[in-house]
Design an enzyme around this catalytic site. Sequence first.
Site, PDB file in Angstrom:
ATOM      1  N   HIS A 252     -16.296  40.466  25.922  1.00  0.00           N
ATOM      2  CA  HIS A 252     -17.181  39.409  26.434  1.00  0.00           C
ATOM      3  C   HIS A 252     -18.351  40.101  27.139  1.00  0.00           C
ATOM      4  O   HIS A 252     -19.122  40.810  26.490  1.00  0.00           O
ATOM      5  CB  HIS A 252     -16.392  38.495  27.364  1.00  0.00           C
ATOM      6  N   HIS A 290     -23.415  37.682  14.961  1.00  0.00           N
ATOM      7  CA  HIS A 290     -22.776  36.734  15.870  1.00  0.00           C
ATOM      8  C   HIS A 290     -22.169  35.613  15.041  1.00  0.00           C
ATOM      9  O   HIS A 290     -22.827  35.058  14.150  1.00  0.00           O
ATOM     10  CB  HIS A 290     -23.794  36.158  16.862  1.00  0.00           C
ATOM     11  N   ASP A 331     -26.201  40.965  23.207  1.00  0.00           N
ATOM     12  CA  ASP A 331     -25.637  42.150  23.861  1.00  0.00           C
ATOM     13  C   ASP A 331     -26.552  43.360  23.653  1.00  0.00           C
ATOM     14  O   ASP A 331     -26.852  44.105  24.600  1.00  0.00           O
ATOM     15  CB  ASP A 331     -24.236  42.447  23.320  1.00  0.00           C
TER      16      ASP A 331
END
Length: 388
Positions: A252, A290, A331
């Site tokens: 995460h 993603h 990210d």
Amino acid sequence: MPAPADWIAAEEARDRLGVRAQTLYAYVSRGRVQVRADPRDPRRSLYRAADITALAQRKSRSRKVSEVAAGAIAWGEPVLASEITTVSGGRLFYRGRDAIRLAETETLESVARLLRGGHGAALKRTERPEPPKHPDMRTRAYLALAQRAGSDPPARGRHPLVLAVEAATLLDVLTDAVAGEAWGGAIHSRLALAWGLGPGGPGADLIRRILVLVADHELNASAFAARVAASTGASLSASALAGLATLSGPRHGGATAAVRTFAAEAAQLGPRQAIANRLVEDRLLPGFGHMLYPDDDPRAAALLERFTPPPDLKALQEAVKAVTGLAPNVDFTLVAGCEALKLPADAPFALFAVARCAGWIAHAIEQGQANTLIRPRARYVGPEPEFG
């Protein structure tokens, strides 16, 4: 190792799933489909047929209620109603408003008010204590929320405007902990000042945009943890602490550390060799692809329009695109943005935590209003119970 017949080419895998190349790569990047080099042609990849079949069956067949519930835990179907955030048509919306457009003008504070339903726009925050004294900003964040969680009253039964004041104060408390000082001003300005950028200018504006774009992301793991805590009647600070604890995991908010590792491999071996090594070894390409955005992550795309990644990260971005078709996700962009601004090593996590706290609080308030306890049943697969 499975027999070669258990592996299929990309074209057949896409045909069985009815998806484009980018979607197939996204399944690979999230561990849904295993991949390996074709022994007959190392430049090509083969995909595990069993994984492709499982995905195809999941898309087409009707399943039992228990199977649906189990699948919903991991990137499955929606499991609860929420008015806060949705991903639709490859775009992110906060209460129906396009997050990319909000990032053009809004601050984290204004987006936090939007996420929790608009309460508290003109309310004054309560007094906040000095942030914990510790050299590590991540530790200060945990300590600050834990101190509040140990004394704040439960959220249930309290007026929404009172909760709004507490929500705004919590954002300040967490920001102070990350910054190490209890300054005034907008959150993005305080963080920019703490990290030596000054409260205004392009650096502070990039931080503002990052905070807005990562403030919430539907029912992610940390938001769900915050909702579970809130469903028990826990305080807003306790719910936020549950979210922060969950964010810390490497799958995460801790994913930015994996991006740095991948970038270090690329710097040492060259981007294409680092990518090839990971694909051959059936490892993920952290920072790319993603599951909710088969084409590209709109948050990453919007941020990358505002700065140029350092040369080594730019080279990695271009190589991954050329080899796999995968675009950067948020990210990668957090790491690249923080590197471009020369922020502390833990800044990506800190920005994620401060921003996402707005979402955790919104989810906690909404869950409290639902007045239901989140208490799923486990599907027991252990030894047979010994009756009698």
